[in-house]
Structures are given as C-alpha cells and as structure tokens.
Scaffold this active site. Structure first.
Site, PDB file in Angstrom:
ATOM      1  N   LYS A 169      -7.923 -29.677 -41.936  1.00 49.70           N
ATOM      2  CA  LYS A 169      -8.634 -29.528 -39.983  1.00 49.70           C
ATOM      3  C   LYS A 169      -7.287 -29.063 -39.664  1.00 49.70           C
ATOM      4  O   LYS A 169      -6.024 -30.030 -39.560  1.00 49.70           O
ATOM      5  CB  LYS A 169      -9.429 -30.610 -39.605  1.00 49.70           C
ATOM      6  N   THR A 196     -13.045 -31.519 -44.424  1.00 48.87           N
ATOM      7  CA  THR A 196     -11.908 -31.337 -43.465  1.00 48.87           C
ATOM      8  C   THR A 196     -12.649 -32.349 -41.745  1.00 48.87           C
ATOM      9  O   THR A 196     -12.132 -32.500 -41.607  1.00 48.87           O
ATOM     10  CB  THR A 196     -12.002 -29.745 -42.990  1.00 48.87           C
ATOM     11  N   ASP A 197     -13.654 -32.090 -41.998  1.00 50.69           N
ATOM     12  CA  ASP A 197     -14.924 -32.917 -41.039  1.00 50.69           C
ATOM     13  C   ASP A 197     -13.688 -34.418 -40.981  1.00 50.69           C
ATOM     14  O   ASP A 197     -13.660 -35.200 -40.084  1.00 50.69           O
ATOM     15  CB  ASP A 197     -16.391 -32.989 -40.983  1.00 50.69           C
ATOM     16  N   PHE A 230      29.868 -10.564 -24.703  1.00 51.57           N
ATOM     17  CA  PHE A 230      29.774 -10.315 -26.455  1.00 51.57           C
ATOM     18  C   PHE A 230      30.281  -8.800 -26.837  1.00 51.57           C
ATOM     19  O   PHE A 230      30.208  -7.500 -26.199  1.00 51.57           O
ATOM     20  CB  PHE A 230      27.709  -9.542 -26.060  1.00 51.57           C
ATOM     21  N   ARG A 238      27.607 -11.622 -18.868  1.00 53.94           N
ATOM     22  CA  ARG A 238      26.453 -11.773 -19.364  1.00 53.94           C
ATOM     23  C   ARG A 238      25.756 -13.242 -18.161  1.00 53.94           C
ATOM     24  O   ARG A 238      26.035 -14.473 -19.376  1.00 53.94           O
ATOM     25  CB  ARG A 238      26.290 -11.601 -19.925  1.00 53.94           C
ATOM     26  N   GLN A 279      25.140 -16.508 -31.290  1.00 52.79           N
ATOM     27  CA  GLN A 279      25.100 -17.528 -33.458  1.00 52.79           C
ATOM     28  C   GLN A 279      26.280 -18.608 -33.346  1.00 52.79           C
ATOM     29  O   GLN A 279      25.814 -19.427 -33.820  1.00 52.79           O
ATOM     30  CB  GLN A 279      25.226 -15.963 -34.400  1.00 52.79           C
ATOM     31  N   HIS A 338      16.482 -11.191 -22.844  1.00 54.16           N
ATOM     32  CA  HIS A 338      17.125 -10.673 -22.411  1.00 54.16           C
ATOM     33  C   HIS A 338      17.287 -10.711 -20.355  1.00 54.16           C
ATOM     34  O   HIS A 338      16.502 -10.168 -20.283  1.00 54.16           O
ATOM     35  CB  HIS A 338      17.180  -8.915 -22.853  1.00 54.16           C
TER      36      HIS A 338
END
Lengths: 302, 302, 302, 302
Positions: free
Chosen positions: C12, C58-59, C178, C195, C238, C266
C-alpha cells in the site's frame, strides 16, 4: 446577427526574474518574482486581420520586466507591479489597460550571500490600471468588484492594488466543532464536538490607500490571519474565515477588503477499535479529495 | 466604520464520481466526473456566530452527487450539473444560489467492459443558478458577465450553462508569421515569417438555449476549433483565437459566446550553425516559461 | 525458452497518517506522515493463478499503519518504519521482505494545539528488511549497494535504515565559478568567474549503526549540509556536493554514506545593455528546463 | 577512516527538443522529445578540487542533443539515445559511461503540417553504455540487473537498451475478484467477487537484440499489454500484471524482460441505500490515496 470580438487581453505570463542587490559591505539581497502581464486596448485589428500595428510584443513585455528590475530595483511586489502597469498604459497609445500579477517567493538568509527557500508560502500582488473607463478584461475572467471606492493614488492613472498570499497551511488539533446543521434526505454526517480543523490559506486583500511600506502591511496581515486562526474556537470554518478577515482589516487600516478561499482539509479520525485499541481519536487519515471549500469576502462597511 | 461579511459561498469540491451502467447484453458504459458544488444564500449566521442552522453540510452535497448519479444517471455533464443546481436551490429555503463545476474525463472503449484513458483532454461544464436576483459569489471570484441575454429554460430557475474543454494541445509547424508589431526601447524581438504556433486550448462557451443533446454540441464545438486552428494561416495568435471562436459559434447555434485562453507555447528555433550545420530551422527548443497568454471572447452581436 | 516471473513486490502506497498526542496540560504534538509499504516473499501463486493465500491485502497494510501509529506512537520516521518492517516480516510466514518508505511533513508550533506548515522541506526515511538473503525487489528498482557493512541491530532481522530530505532549496549569489572545462565541437558556453549557484537538495543517508535519537541525527545532517553549501567557494557543483556530503558524515558518526542529487537550477544573467543599462549582472532569469543534474555518493573508506 | 567519493554521474536533464522534418510535398513530420543525459568517468578531481579539466559541460551536452537531432534526425527514441550515448563515450577520453533517458510525446496528425496532442501517454527509452566495466552510477540509483545476457550490438560499446511507456490508464468495470487472502488481526477488508480494476501502466522493457524497427516493437508491446489487460479475468492485479508481461514477451521476440509498475487505482462502490436507492454497485468513488502498488518483472527463462 454577426459574430464579433468581445473583451480581450494578452501578455507575457510567468517571467521568472531574480534580482540580486549588492551592498558595499559584500552583503547581498535577493528578490525572486514570477511576473505575469496582461494588456488590453485597441486590439481589434490583430484579431480580425492579423495587423499587429497596435501590438506591443509579449517578448518586449518580458524585456521590460527585466529592465525595470535592473533600473528601479524591486521595493515590493505591489510597487513593482505599479511601476510596470503605469509604464505600459502611459507609454503606448494603443494600450489602455494593464493587469500585472506577481508571485514572490520568500528566501531566508543563511549568510551574507547565501539563502534558503524551505517554504511553500507565496506572497502575491496584483495591480490593475485602466485609463479608459470600464475594465477591458474578458467577460468571464476574474473581475473583482470593489466594495468601496477604488484606490486612487494619482489623477491620471487610477489603479487597483491587491496583496495576498497562498500556500500557508494551518491546523488546529482541537477547539473545532460542527453541529446544528441542516439534515435532509442525503445527510449521513454525524455532529462532532471535537475535530481537527486544517486549511491552506489563499488570501487576497485590496488596498484603499497606498501605504508607504507594502512589506509591513504584508507582515501585519499574515500575522493577524495566523493569530486569528489559532485563537478562534471554531463552530464552522466560515466562522474562522470571518474572524481571520476581520483581524486583517483591524490590523491594516490601508485595506478595504479581503477575500479568503479556505479549503477544509479533512482529517478523518480512524477507528482503531477493530484492532483491540481504545476509541480516543488520536490517529487521522489526511484525505485529498473531495474537500470542503469555503470562500468569503470581509470588508469595511461603506 | 464597521467590518462586515461580503459575498460568500461554500461547498464540496472535487467529488470524484464514476458511474457504470450495465446493459442487458453485458456491455458497460462509463462516465467519470469531478464535481464541485458551491452554494450561497442566507449564510450570515454561520460566519458571525457559528450557528449552522442554515448550512447544508458539504458532506451532504457529496452524498447528493453520488445519489443523483445512481438515481438519474449522467446524460451529460451539463445536464447533470443542472439537476444538481436545481435540486440544491429548490430543496433548501436558505440556499438561493448554486454553482456546479464539472470536469469529465473521457475514456475510450476497448471492449464490452474495458476502457482506456490516454487523454489529457478534459471536458468541462458549469451551471449557475440564482433564485434571488444578483449573483452571490465573492466579489473577486470569476463572474462572467453575459454578453447577451442569459439562458432561460424555466420560469422559476434561471440558469446559466457553460460547456468547454481544457488540455487540448495544438501545433502548426508552419503557416504562422509575426511581423509589423510595435517597436519600443525594450523591443529586441525580430520579425518572423515562419514559426511554429502551438497552444493548449482552454475554452468555455455559454449556451443561449439548452440543446436536446449537449454531447453533440460538445463534439461540434471541439471539431470546429481544431479545424479552425489547423486551417488558419496566422499572423498572430489573436487572429487564430478569433477564427477558432467564430468557427465554434457558426457551428453551434445554441451558443451565445465563447471565451478562449490560449497560451503561446513558444518553440524557439535552435541555431545549429556553430556546429557546422545549415541554418534551416528544423530543431526547436520547447520552452516552459515565460509564455505568451492570449485571452479573448467571441460573441454574437446583440 | 519459457516466460517466468522475476523479482516482484507489492504494497500500500501513500497512507497519509496524522498522529495527535495530547499531553496532560492540554498541549498537543503532531506527526504527519506519508507511509508506503512494499512486501515481497512467496508470491508466485497470485501472479500465475490468482491464488491469494499468501497475500496480505494492501488494505490490511494500511490498517496496520494506522493501528501502529495509535498503539506505539511515532518517535521518528526511521523508528516507525523499523516497527512496521519488522512486524510484516515477522508475523507472516509468506512475507520475507519489507520496504517501508516514509515522508514526514514538518509543522511549526503556533500555540498549544495550533500549527503551521509553510514548508516544502520533506524529511524522508526508508527501512528495508529481508529475512531471506538476497533483495527481492524488482531487478530495475532502486537497489542501493551498501558500501560498508549493513546496519545490523538484531540477529534475526538485518535491516537497512536510511534517512534523508527533499525540497530544500539553497542559493549562493556569488562565490561560484565554472572554468577550465572540456571544449569540443559542440561547446558554446563561456567560462564564468561569478555566477549564481542554486540547487534543490535531494539527500539520502544510510545508517551504519542505529542511533538513540534519529531526530538529532536528522537535524545535525541537515544543518551540516546547509552550512557546507553556504561556506564552500565553488568551482563546480560537484565540488559543493562532495563538501556537503563530507560535512554530513563528519557531523554524524552513525552514518555510513550519503547520496546527493543536486539539480543545477540555472539562473542566467539577463543582458540589459540593449536597454541602455549597465552590464553588471544584477537581474537573472530563473530557468526551468533543461537543468544540470549532479548525482554522487560520499562514503567512509572501507 | 577517511571520507571518499563513491559512484557519481552528472549531465543535462530534460532538454526539450522538437524536430520538424519537411517533405518535398509540403508534408511535415514532428518528433517531440525530452532528453536527459548522465555521464560518468574520471570525475574525481572536479569533486575534490573543483578542477574541471575532465568535465564536458552539461551545456555542451544540451547542444549535442540539438545538433544530433538536426544532423541525424530522430528515427526512434531508442536509436537517438544510442547515437548520443555512443558519441559521449567515444569522443571523450574521460567519459566512460553514459545513460540517456528519453521521453517521447506522441502527436496526432490533423493535416499536412498540423498536429494535436490529446494524450497523457508517454513513450520512454533508456540507453546505458559503459566502456569501462562496472556500472558507474551512484550506488543507490536505479540499477537494473539484466536477467539474461546484455544486448550486445557492437564489439566496442556494449549497450543496454530499454523501451517503455507511462501514462496509460486502463479500467475493467467487471471480471475482477479479490478473495482468499490472508486474514490477520488488522484485516477488515471483505472479499469481493466483482470490482472495478483500474491502473495506470508504467512499463519498461529490455531489448536482448536490437530490432530494425524500434517503433514497431513499441506498438506491438503496447497493443499486447492493452489486450492482455482487457482480456484477463482477474483474481488479483498481480495476475493481470503477469499476463500483461507475458503477452508483451510473446509478441516481441527482441525483448528479454519487462518490468511493470501498476498502481491499483481504487474505485470504491458508494452505498446509496441510505438514500432509499437499491444496492447495485453502479456508483463509485475514485480515490486518490492510499493506493495499492504492484511491481513485478516478467522475463524469459535463462
């Protein structure tokens, strides 16, 4: 019987502009907006023949948002919306109406130039200017009828200014009843003297006068709403709605009215007695749909 | 100057009801709706004191949706909305206005009792009844001003009925220009004589008379819109909008007006010449935001 | 060559349970979870013949979530997940594996029994128990390979326990470069020495030992990530990712590894010089798609 | 015990590329993709020191997607993914692994250069290439373990290729039972011999050999799944899942295995007897959450 053009408008929706302001000491400030512009005016030709001589491109509207953010900064979403709406209606002869809708996403400061956004709360603002009499939006678009005199801050450009917020979820785990309602052939609901009351606030308030500090009004309105929700022993969500609206108007003299849209986010008590447990309502199912939806306006008497 | 309650309404939103009808030969039919009810009337007490004596619970409204689906079936979303709106205003003295908004999710038949739903297209219907004069919805809620006389189908319960659709995306890969527009200090857009034109249709039409077969009107309106979009050489999305609206009114004599809301889903040609490739525009970036948004109403002359 | 059943599981998903605990002094505490259970075991028959003799409905799984919340309370999502996973695998002979995924929605306290939820931040927990050797999830489902010895807290039921969070957006408005990347035939990107760096953190950490206080570990991990993001002068996302992961492991000795999934949200500087404005990058377009996506695991050396 | 970098990857996600191809007779063809690239390789430096000498910018990856769409066209999402994955791993010494995930949005033809998209069905493809032995994705990222030999179509670049779909909703209004399941202390569910069975298919299949026509395989797999769903008298959704997977493998000899993820979209019969109506189950509440979730893999015996 001919077929003709009715009310219309057009513009650039959802320009996502972020403004960074750098103080001399290296501290940055950040403003994060989603700006939607809709213009109206003498636009029959582009609809009937495709002649665009009266059309200010939506791409230009986007550029204007960026340029104004750069040139003027963003003091508040309301003030920025006013700047934009006045510009479009003042600078183009063929554009007589402007509606600027703004969402502001608040950020928390982490450091001199670091920020976090944990929130789903969104601050909203809306500015509507028409220099040509009646509103020119589409007939079936949202069209608030001012309950009192419209905000008037200059002779030449009457503007309506709205503030508001969405995405604020509130919950009281007690002090909420629902009893004494109509019972008809389709009623199966039991009365309750103790339930969870939860909602996600969608509020919009209209300014009757333009304050020096829109941000202070926003804070005062938000805080008044929250306090009223938490402080009201509730016999219906309608009652809580009115208490919230009243508290906002009492706290903010510049506001003429407030519209609240409050979903009743149902929390149903789960019966755990089949599992050998007691009946005290401690566990709830937070349901998605359907939900109650309570809408109402609170305003100052004329 | 006191603080008072303004326009208000309440109801159960988004009741998801699925109706299965079983024919004698074992063939099933399926109708899948999302029904939102909003009621208005003499509701001051619940707001001011929490006295709910005039309040029909939203839970009862939900039950009524289910019971009516069972008892009456669902001939069309418009007809089902009319049944519900008339019931609420007729059966409760304190309820004088009703708005029923319905989404219908179409299913394709796979077999006698098997169905698929591949679609994002949603059919919509809206019914509004007020037995007490002026509309009682909140001031700033969507409030269409009928451009011509309201649909009147019975003496006692004047109703406005709307149909429509959302979620239909259309694209022409050529036959679209955009030139001759205003150039101001913020304009950088170049004219173009060949672009992709794409939109996601959001349409709502208003009935001036109630047809025998709402489903036939829906099909005719949808088909007329699609054909007009595909068949119009476009100098602006506004021009395409008007052509689509005009086509719908020409095809459907029961309709008084149509409102269209057309996002301009920008497809920007990617310049591949930096990669040693030719300049023919064959590759496009489907952008998300911002987007143009063109809104307009097309209606029959009074 | 026959066709056979491979790895499988069922359960569930998204049981939305809210637990209210009432203290003697009238103060309430609130825990708000979304619980997804997936079980595996001897389930061939239900797939091949529809014989459900080995299937716990699942109930029933949903009921168990509610009953356990009532009976045991919710000390932390990790502890609650462990309770459930151990119950399902211990109580049913045919069920040998359990995966419990939990989202917790944090609420702020407004008063003794009032709460607000402004946040998009979601705390996550995951517990996986298998009493029968190899993982029995589907071949192509997420299957973390523990980098060090699995958490082992009892002889009979080896469990893997994960914590984490999603929905935490962070932004540095400077101190991000970068440069120095590969340039090939398809590269048009310019180097940048200043940036905006923004991301929405999706983190999952694995426990090597089970702490007394899972909530304390959550707070320490979250704070360490935020501080590392704000405090790292970044030459690549990274690098920031590794710094964040390292800070979490240094702050939390009970953790063996952390996986981070960081979209590069971005923010493109808008060139306002065509509008007669200076070139200082103060206005940015917050773009939706495409976006960079940096994924990495940081772990303790074996 | 030091802290080190584990599995990692990075790339540009969700590049939305639309390719228009113009035939000599004025007929256009349209392909609409969402492409996500993730690369892995010798990427330790950028994580530890921010030295990006081994990093192909994600912006370049985006450009490559556009350039390849322009230069090579898009025969199928699988073929386009193979082109891209081979390019990235073959052209950059530091990049040894590539994963390309593609969504394709199908359009219907309306005319020579007009199209509609009514659908929520999305075709998916995934290509994974590693020229350096073991998979280099993050430990806890989705990592399918091939059940049989991997697709091998060239000596130098072993690739795994997957196709699939999402967003296909299916419903049987009868011929579904659920009985004979485990009953424990938490079970309250009644057995049922006639229920609605509805699901939204999420399927992914793995190719053991690369077909000449990926599009034909997609059509055959989709049709086989739909027919098996509609044609299976179901005693459990697991049984239906296996029947669907088996039908796909029987129809498509190029496929080694298929993973299915099937939510059980519960439709609960509404009891209308309190409203004086009969008990025949004709009206259902389509519930949102919680829902059953059945996951399983069907594969060819080794």
């Amino acid at each position: 019987m001919g077929i003709v053009l009715g009310p219309n408008r057009y513009g650039k929706a959802e320009t996502r502009v972020v403004r960074v302001s750098r103080a001399a000491d290296g501290t940055h400030a950040l403003t994060d907006l989603n700006v939607s512009v809709a213009l109206s005016g003498d636009l029959v030709d582009t609809h009937l023949t495709g002649d665009n001589a009266n059309v200010l491109p939506t791409d230009t509207q986007k550029n204007t948002v960026y340029a104004f953010a750069k040139q003027h900064g963003i003091a508040s979403p309301e003030a920025f919306g006013l700047l934009l709406a006045r510009h479009f209606t003042a600078s183009q002869e063929t554009i007589t109406g402007a509606r600027v809708e703004i969402e502001e996403y608040p950020w928390n400061r982490l450091g001199p130039h670091s920020f976090s956004r944990e929130g789903s709360l969104v601050r909203t603002a809306s500015v509507r200017i028409s220099s040509s009499g009646p509103a020119s939006g589409p007939a079936s678009a949202p069209a608030p009828a001012p309950a009192s005199a419209p905000a008037s801050e200059s002779a030449s450009a009457p503007a309506e200014v709205f503030g508001g917020l969405t995405g604020l979820t509130l919950l009281n785990s007690t002090d909420s009843e629902f009893t004494g309602f109509i019972v008809d052939d389709y009623t199966t609901l039991a009365e309750t003297s103790d339930r969870i009351l939860a909602t996600a606030v969608d509020a919009r308030w209209r300014f009757s006068s333009l304050p020096a500090d829109f941000n202070a009004v926003f804070g005062a309105a938000r805080d008044a709403m929250i306090a009223a929700f938490a402080g009201t022993y509730s016999y219906s969500l309608q009652q809580t709605l009115f208490a919230m609206g009243k508290a906002v108007l009492e706290a903010c003299p510049d506001l003429a009215e407030i519209r609240l849209r409050l979903p009743n986010k149902h929390h149903f008590a789960v019966d755990c007695t089949p599992f050998g447990l007691d009946a005290a309502p401690e566990v709830f199912h937070a349901d998605d749909r359907p939900y109650g939806l309570i809408e109402g306006t609170v305003l100052r008497e004329g």
